[in-house]
Design an enzyme around this catalytic site. Structure first.
Site, PDB file in Angstrom:
ATOM      1  N   PHE A 183       0.834  -1.205   0.000  1.00 19.10           N
ATOM      2  CA  PHE A 183       0.000   0.000   0.000  1.00 19.10           C
ATOM      3  C   PHE A 183       0.866   1.251   0.000  1.00 19.10           C
ATOM      4  O   PHE A 183       1.860   1.326   0.733  1.00 19.10           O
ATOM      5  CB  PHE A 183      -0.869   0.070   1.263  1.00 19.10           C
ATOM      6  CG  PHE A 183      -1.813  -1.071   1.474  1.00 19.10           C
ATOM      7  CD1 PHE A 183      -3.101  -1.027   0.972  1.00 19.10           C
ATOM      8  CD2 PHE A 183      -1.420  -2.180   2.208  1.00 19.10           C
ATOM      9  CE1 PHE A 183      -3.985  -2.081   1.193  1.00 19.10           C
ATOM     10  CE2 PHE A 183      -2.294  -3.233   2.444  1.00 19.10           C
ATOM     11  CZ  PHE A 183      -3.582  -3.182   1.927  1.00 19.10           C
ATOM     12  N   ASP A 184       0.457   2.241  -0.761  1.00 19.82           N
ATOM     13  CA  ASP A 184       0.954   3.597  -0.566  1.00 19.82           C
ATOM     14  C   ASP A 184       0.322   4.148   0.716  1.00 19.82           C
ATOM     15  O   ASP A 184      -0.646   3.582   1.239  1.00 19.82           O
ATOM     16  CB  ASP A 184       0.573   4.447  -1.773  1.00 19.82           C
ATOM     17  CG  ASP A 184       1.053   5.883  -1.656  1.00 19.82           C
ATOM     18  OD1 ASP A 184       2.126   6.116  -1.080  1.00 19.82           O
ATOM     19  OD2 ASP A 184       0.333   6.774  -2.136  1.00 19.82           O
ATOM     20  N   GLY A 185       0.857   5.253   1.209  1.00 14.41           N
ATOM     21  CA  GLY A 185       0.346   5.832   2.444  1.00 14.41           C
ATOM     22  C   GLY A 185      -0.703   6.906   2.227  1.00 14.41           C
ATOM     23  O   GLY A 185      -1.912   6.657   2.325  1.00 14.41           O
TER      24      GLY A 185
ATOM     25  N   PHE B  28      -1.309  -0.931  -4.313  1.00 15.25           N
ATOM     26  CA  PHE B  28      -2.290   0.156  -4.417  1.00 15.25           C
ATOM     27  C   PHE B  28      -1.599   1.502  -4.226  1.00 15.25           C
ATOM     28  O   PHE B  28      -0.880   1.700  -3.237  1.00 15.25           O
ATOM     29  CB  PHE B  28      -3.372   0.004  -3.348  1.00 15.25           C
ATOM     30  CG  PHE B  28      -4.176  -1.264  -3.448  1.00 15.25           C
ATOM     31  CD1 PHE B  28      -5.223  -1.371  -4.349  1.00 15.25           C
ATOM     32  CD2 PHE B  28      -3.879  -2.354  -2.643  1.00 15.25           C
ATOM     33  CE1 PHE B  28      -5.972  -2.544  -4.438  1.00 15.25           C
ATOM     34  CE2 PHE B  28      -4.619  -3.525  -2.719  1.00 15.25           C
ATOM     35  CZ  PHE B  28      -5.667  -3.618  -3.621  1.00 15.25           C
TER      36      PHE B  28
ATOM     37  N   ASP C 116      -2.198   6.022  -5.187  1.00 13.20           N
ATOM     38  CA  ASP C 116      -3.118   7.034  -5.698  1.00 13.20           C
ATOM     39  C   ASP C 116      -2.542   7.844  -6.850  1.00 13.20           C
ATOM     40  O   ASP C 116      -3.288   8.550  -7.532  1.00 13.20           O
ATOM     41  CB  ASP C 116      -3.535   7.995  -4.576  1.00 13.20           C
ATOM     42  CG  ASP C 116      -2.382   8.888  -4.140  1.00 13.20           C
ATOM     43  OD1 ASP C 116      -2.508  10.129  -4.216  1.00 13.20           O
ATOM     44  OD2 ASP C 116      -1.347   8.354  -3.711  1.00 13.20           O
TER      45      ASP C 116
END
Length: 313
Positions: free
Chosen positions: A161-163, A272, A274
């Site tokens: 995951f991105d943060g 994932f 954004d």
């Protein structure tokens, strides 16, 4: 008693996210949905090749055993019911036990996320992903030409995951976009002890944590936070996870370095992020999905297609 998905991790996924239907989809994009349906029917007994999210789904389903179903995967697709038959047959040929599906033949499918109680929605349709996120469901647009997952960890589901704007809200990212790196670092250092607001994928991380806690079998989960943050902004991210009571197994604070090579070493079944640029680079190495939320993904200004005119997802 009626059937229930309560206490299960529920993944809703479109047919193009699970299987490689890109050749068939080109017919639809050429403006001939009837030809698309005919081709799917002609290929009914020809199992489709794995799609971008195939490895993720197969491994998650392996958490189930005959006495305890922990994961439910539901096909949620704009496809027609005829094409849906091929999806189920392809799943069966791959040894993947799928029971439920909703096929809307071009209509909006995302409303069905509510009765499913979905913890994740994966689709190739950007508009559906945006609307699912707006409803509060973790959702990502799969990059259909992503690299396939590597096969070195058969008994371990690996998710990265991105943060900011993924696990966490985009509060800090907004500071960076408006005022630059120095202001971002100062802002995060000043607020290091204050947990970041929840991002769209916090519910998925929490559900994965519960899945790990409930599993006593051979399957395990390994998660990673892969972020452009660096010290001193790393501390607030770590403290936020501690505040949630949900950890990650690995954390990479890359200070703006390209993420793709690091992800290639981690070998996730899915990543994932954004930001479109990060996803484009990552997809060369690993299965990737674009989380179209936050300040870097302003709402579409163009008019969305009319109902019934959407391409399959």
């Amino acid at each position: 008693m009626p059937a229930s998905l309560q206490d299960q991790l529920v993944v809703a996924i479109s047919s193009r996210a699970l299987f490689d239907f890109e050749e068939e989809n080109r017919l639809f994009e050429a403006g001939d949905p009837q030809a698309y349906m005919r081709l799917q029917l002609e290929r009914l007994d020809a199992p489709a090749k794995p799609g971008v999210a195939f490895s993720l789904v197969r491994k998650l389903l392996a958490f189930n055993d005959p006495d305890h179903r922990r994961v439910e995967v539901v096909i949620l697709s704009r496809n027609d019911p005829v094409s849906g038959m091929r999806v189920f047959r392809s799943a069966g040929a791959a040894g993947m036990h799928l029971e439920r599906g909703v096929f809307t033949q071009g209509r909006d499918p995302f409303g069905y996320l509510r009765p499913l109680g979905a913890h994740l929605f994966l689709s190739a349709n950007e508009a559906d992903v945006r609307r699912a996120l707006n409803l509060g469901f973790p959702a990502a647009r799969v990059v259909t030409d992503s690299a396939q997952a590597m096969g070195n960890y058969a008994h371990e589901v690996r998710i990265a995951f991105d943060g900011d704007a993924v696990l966490f809200a985009d509060e800090a990212e907004l500071v960076f976009q408006k005022k630059g790196l120095a202001a971002f670092q100062a802002h995060e250092k000043r607020k290091a002890a204050l947990p970041l607001p929840d991002g769209p994928f916090k519910p998925l991380l929490a559900a994965l944590h519960r899945l790990q806690q409930s599993s006593g079998g051979s399957m395990r989960l390994r998660t990673a936070l892969v972020t452009a943050r660096s010290a001193p902004a790393h501390e607030r991210a770590i403290r936020t996870l501690m505040h949630w009571g949900v950890g990650v197994d690995e954390a990479m604070f890359l200070g703006g370095l390209p993420k793709g090579e690091f992800l290639r070493e981690f070998e996730p079944d899915f990543f994932f992020d954004d930001q479109a640029g990060h996803i484009e680079h990552a997809a060369r190495h690993v299965p990737a999905g674009h989380v179209t939320s936050g300040v870097t993904n302003p709402e579409l200004t163009r008019e969305l297609p009319a109902p019934g005119a959407h391409k399959p997802a």
